[in-house]
Design an enzyme around this catalytic site. Structure first.
Site, PDB file in Angstrom:
ATOM      1  N   ALA A 145       4.280   0.282   3.967  1.00  0.00           N
ATOM      2  CA  ALA A 145       4.412  -0.859   4.874  1.00  0.00           C
ATOM      3  C   ALA A 145       5.301  -0.454   6.034  1.00  0.00           C
ATOM      4  O   ALA A 145       5.906   0.632   6.040  1.00  0.00           O
ATOM      5  CB  ALA A 145       5.019  -2.058   4.146  1.00  0.00           C
ATOM      6  N   HIS A 146       5.386  -1.347   7.018  1.00  0.00           N
ATOM      7  CA  HIS A 146       6.272  -1.137   8.156  1.00  0.00           C
ATOM      8  C   HIS A 146       7.286  -2.267   8.179  1.00  0.00           C
ATOM      9  O   HIS A 146       6.928  -3.452   8.097  1.00  0.00           O
ATOM     10  CB  HIS A 146       5.491  -1.110   9.465  1.00  0.00           C
ATOM     11  N   GLY A 147       8.564  -1.912   8.224  1.00  0.00           N
ATOM     12  CA  GLY A 147       9.626  -2.906   8.218  1.00  0.00           C
ATOM     13  C   GLY A 147      10.500  -2.815   9.447  1.00  0.00           C
ATOM     14  O   GLY A 147      10.188  -2.118  10.414  1.00  0.00           O
ATOM     15  N   GLY A 148      11.616  -3.535   9.390  1.00  0.00           N
ATOM     16  CA  GLY A 148      12.509  -3.583  10.533  1.00  0.00           C
ATOM     17  C   GLY A 148      13.137  -2.258  10.872  1.00  0.00           C
ATOM     18  O   GLY A 148      13.578  -2.040  12.007  1.00  0.00           O
ATOM     19  N   GLY A 167      11.523   0.671  10.349  1.00  0.00           N
ATOM     20  CA  GLY A 167      10.476   1.681  10.455  1.00  0.00           C
ATOM     21  C   GLY A 167       9.573   1.681   9.246  1.00  0.00           C
ATOM     22  O   GLY A 167       9.515   0.711   8.473  1.00  0.00           O
ATOM     23  N   ILE A 186       7.910   2.532   5.609  1.00  0.00           N
ATOM     24  CA  ILE A 186       8.352   2.679   4.225  1.00  0.00           C
ATOM     25  C   ILE A 186       7.300   3.519   3.520  1.00  0.00           C
ATOM     26  O   ILE A 186       6.098   3.246   3.634  1.00  0.00           O
ATOM     27  CB  ILE A 186       8.508   1.308   3.547  1.00  0.00           C
ATOM     28  N   LYS A 206      12.823   4.809   2.598  1.00  0.00           N
ATOM     29  CA  LYS A 206      12.936   3.839   3.683  1.00  0.00           C
ATOM     30  C   LYS A 206      13.862   4.385   4.741  1.00  0.00           C
ATOM     31  O   LYS A 206      14.967   4.866   4.434  1.00  0.00           O
ATOM     32  CB  LYS A 206      13.475   2.502   3.160  1.00  0.00           C
ATOM     33  N   ASP A 246      20.005 -10.686   4.361  1.00  0.00           N
ATOM     34  CA  ASP A 246      18.662 -10.883   4.920  1.00  0.00           C
ATOM     35  C   ASP A 246      17.667 -11.285   3.839  1.00  0.00           C
ATOM     36  O   ASP A 246      16.608 -10.663   3.690  1.00  0.00           O
ATOM     37  CB  ASP A 246      18.198  -9.605   5.624  1.00  0.00           C
TER      38      ASP A 246
END
Length: 786
Positions: A216-219, A221, A223, A239, A338
């Site tokens: 996946a793509h997170g805050g 960058g 993963i 990550k 968060d």
């Protein structure tokens, strides 16, 4: 012989195994683990958390205002000073760390909550025997797929999800026929953006982790999924920690985040390592299969073709399960920061809190703060995160699970939808009040700790489950409260008096608790004199002084004690509870209604304030609200069933809802001491409201074998036989029906009624009443001609 120790969390029926509860996942207190002897060592008392007054301007906590089921019932004003920051707070940021520890009775909940003895040595990879829902409800398990099935075949970030990490403006979008760029610089702030994966399948990171692909793509960058070549090829997640061309900066960031490797809890994803690769830093963590709560919402929406949020009981079960992880983090001085549905994974019937990228130390004032619009508390940008802001994110996540509303980042970014526009709030008032307190704009008005919130979440879950079960199901079993003693008095013919309502439990961590336990004076005036010599004028001393003053009929002493408590701590709802008791004792049911309504808003999962509010509403001519509250109490906890059932029966009989009154009385089981009174009242309801002979016969049959006072049984026979004789005289017949063995004929009923009057007269001590009953017996007697 090994002896399992029962979990000490309120309402949990699990036992401690290897340092953790096998049902709720909470850590065992010191000395409460399973032992090899026939006894267990009681846990050490948790440390109390205190607050002091500052002498600033007086104010009233906004969360003390009642909402929902009792609209228009204002809370009493409470003069006092703002509390100081407490605990390990951020220097200079008191507005974000004024935590209302007294919101649930000051340190009272510490005994079941925050413990300094939480263990760090149990492997978080061990999956306990999780049962989501605390044994109250059922949550469908989530399948755990092959990790490789989660790898993206074409890792790309959709254009609609490309935003600048620095300023949040859209970047990397195609426009006017020009294709979108995945790398470049933000036109708004000039920060560099890069949406291309930096690692490709087969890449070896840190000489140990072989990349399998993107997850996946997170805050921070992309993963990645990888295999750990050094540990049996186990699956891990990589990550991005920092994208920088400065190796020294990467090394410093990794060193700063090493504390996460010491975080160990069965509900928190395990951090294995921090590594560098080609100038970038990566966090190496446990791979957790399953579905995130956000994915569960998405799946439900796609399957239904429209918004289909989680049922309230399931959402509460998810949050209840993960709360011990938050308390653990807070206990070791960390904030999660968060929290949102994306960051909880359900695998089977177990949960894991993932994404530790935003975790920071409570006293950290330098690191970047991570949060998500719609979930981050409003004070965080100015004051920084705190325990209170973590509580806020939990409340917002719970609201999202139940509402699945798109407006959580726009219209309602810092507010909840109106009750009159939200059916789920209208149906579950306690749930709404729980969210309102957790998401209060002022951090001081929120729950003081996650454990305090957890006790209320559990109580609200019980109420929601009871409401969903319906009136035909039996009440839920009894559950212990950490705040109130269970009701011990049941009143059939009238509402409970002030001293018959559930009593507050004494805070064992109060400095005067031991001294107070030695006061056994029954005379209230003598007790007041004894309290005047208390070694320390603590909250518990003043609370007992106030209740004793109510008993002694000294309202001025009650007012002085209550105002003294609230002046020191405007969030001390126990003072408002005591004020409500005094108002009830003085006959001011309207004022008591406002006080109990305010307490209800502070502890929305407790039944005692609802029972008290129901009593005040019954006395102040608010039967509709009183009936709702009595019904909630009757079905949510067997401890409250009898007094609430009698209240329901009174109100329903007053509104001529006979079937409803009978159903309420049927809730009182033979195990209750008031069962005979319930059966007697039920029989009287039948006798006075039914005129068919079959129902009247059933009235007498329902008390057969029930232990009743002779005078009560004789009076009931008079009521039933009188109604039956009246029915026969009006032409009603019921061949074969017998009332207490007597044929339902005029002759049989007349003789039986005469006998019942004479029996009742013989049991009556008052001479005038006895003569009147004999006269009635003579009136109905069948006279024979000579």
């Amino acid at each position: 012989m090994t002896t399992a120790t029962a979990c000490r969390e309120p309402g949990c029926t699990g036992t401690y195994e290897d340092g953790w509860c096998d049902r709720c996942g909470s850590p065992a207190p010191a000395g409460a683990t399973s032992t090899s002897t026939g006894t267990t060592t009681p846990p050490a008392a948790a440390a109390a958390t205190g607050r002091t007054a500052t002498g600033t301007a007086a104010r009233t906590p906004s969360a003390m205002l009642g909402t929902g089921i009792a609209p228009g019932l204002p809370a009493p004003g409470a003069a006092g000073a703002d509390p100081d920051a407490v605990g390990s707070t951020r220097t200079g940021r008191t507005s974000s760390t004024r935590l209302p520890t007294a919101a649930l009775g000051s340190a009272r909940t510490a005994a079941s909550g925050s413990r300094a003895t939480r263990r760090l040595g149990t492997s978080s990879t061990r999956l306990r025997r999780a049962r989501l829902g605390a044994g109250l409800t059922t949550v469908p398990p989530a399948p755990v797929d092959d990790p490789l099935q989660a790898v993206m075949t074409d890792p790309q970030v959709p254009e609609r999800k490309r935003f600048c990490a620095a300023c949040g403006e859209p970047v990397g979008r195609g426009r006017d026929g020009v294709p979108a760029r995945t790398q470049g610089f933000c036109p708004s702030c000039g920060a560099r953006f890069d949406f291309d994966p930096r690692l490709t399948p087969g890449t070896l990171v840190g000489g140990q982790y072989e990349v399998a692909g993107c997850l996946a793509h997170g805050g921070m960058g992309w993963i990645y999924l990888a295999r750990d070549r050094n540990v049996s090829g186990r699956w891990v997640v990589l990550k991005g920690l920092l994208n920088s061309g400065d190796p020294d900066a990467v090394a410093a960031a990794i060193s700063e985040r090493q504390f996460l490797a010491r975080v160990e809890h069965p509900l928190i994803v395990e951090i294995y390592n921090f590594v560098q690769h080609e100038g970038d830093g990566y966090t190496v963590m446990e791979f957790v299969g399953g579905r995130s709560l956000k994915e569960l919402l998405t799946d439900r929406r796609e399957a239904a073709g429209h918004v289909d949020p989680l049922p309230v009981d399931q959402a509460l079960a998810f949050v209840l399960e993960v709360l011990p992880a938050f308390q653990y983090l807070h206990d070791v001085g960390l904030l999660y920061c968060d929290f949102k549905p994306d960051n909880v994974i359900q695998a089977g019937d177990a949960l894991k809190l993932i994404d530790m990228g935003g975790v920071r130390r409570i006293d950290d004032e330098q690191s970047a703060i991570y949060g998500t619009v719609g979930y981050q508390a409003p004070e965080v940008p100015a004051d920084g995160p705190s325990v209170a802001s973590d509580v806020y994110t939990i409340g917002r996540t719970l609201a999202t699970l139940v509402l699945d509303f798109r407006g959580n980042t726009t219209t309602y970014v810092a507010a909840l939808p109106p009750v009159d526009e939200t059916p789920v709030f209208a149906r579950y008032d306690s749930f709404y009040r729980l969210l309102a307190k957790a998401c209060a704009p002022d951090p001081s008005d929120r729950f003081g700790s996650v454990d305090e919130m957890r006790a209320q979440v559990l109580g609200v879950l019980r109420e929601v489950v009871a409401a969903d079960r319906g009136a035909g199901d039996p009440p839920l079993t009894s559950a212990a409260s950490v705040l109130f003693e269970p009701p011990v008095t049941d009143q059939v013919e009238r509402p409970l008096a002030w001293d018959e309502l559930p009593a507050l439990k004494v805070d064992p961590d109060d400095a005067a608790a031991g001294w107070l336990s030695g006061i056994n004076v029954t005379d209230p005036e003598q007790r007041l004199r004894a309290l005047a010599d208390a070694p320390d004028d603590t909250v518990e001393v003043r609370l007992l002084r106030a209740t004793t003053a109510i008993e002694a009929g000294r309202p001025e002493a009650v007012t002085a004690a209550v105002e003294s408590i609230l002046a020191d701590d405007p969030w001390e709802w126990r003072a408002v509870w005591t004020q409500g008791l005094a108002q009830l004792a003085a006959g001011d049911a309207v004022a008591a209604r406002a006080s109990f309504n305010a307490v209800y808003g502070q502890v929305p999962g407790e039944l005692a304030p609802k029972l008290a509010l129901a009593v005040a509403c019954e006395l102040s001519d608010e039967p509709g609200i009183a009936e709702q509250l009595y019904a909630t109490c009757a079905y949510a906890d067997a401890n409250y069933t009898a007094p609430a059932a009698f209240g329901l029966a009174r109100l329903r009989m007053a509104s001529l809802h006979v079937d409803g009154a009978l159903a309420a009385l049927d809730l009182v089981t033979p195990t209750r001491s008031s069962y005979p009174e319930a059966r007697l009242m039920r029989a009287r309801v039948l006798a006075r409201s039914r005129h068919d002979l079959t129902s009247l016969a059933a009235a007498l049959d329902s008390v057969r074998g029930v232990s009743l006072a002779p005078a009560d049984r004789a009076g009931l026979r008079v009521d039933v036989l009188s109604s039956a004789l009246e029915a026969v005289d009006q032409g009603t017949t019921a061949p074969g029906v017998r009332l207490d063995g007597i044929p339902a004929t005029r002759v049989g009923l007349t003789d039986a009624l005469e006998s019942a009057y004479r029996e009742q007269a013989a049991l009556t001590e008052d001479r005038a009443t006895r003569v009147a009953l004999v006269d009635r017996a003579n009136e109905v007697r069948r006279w024979t001609a000579w």
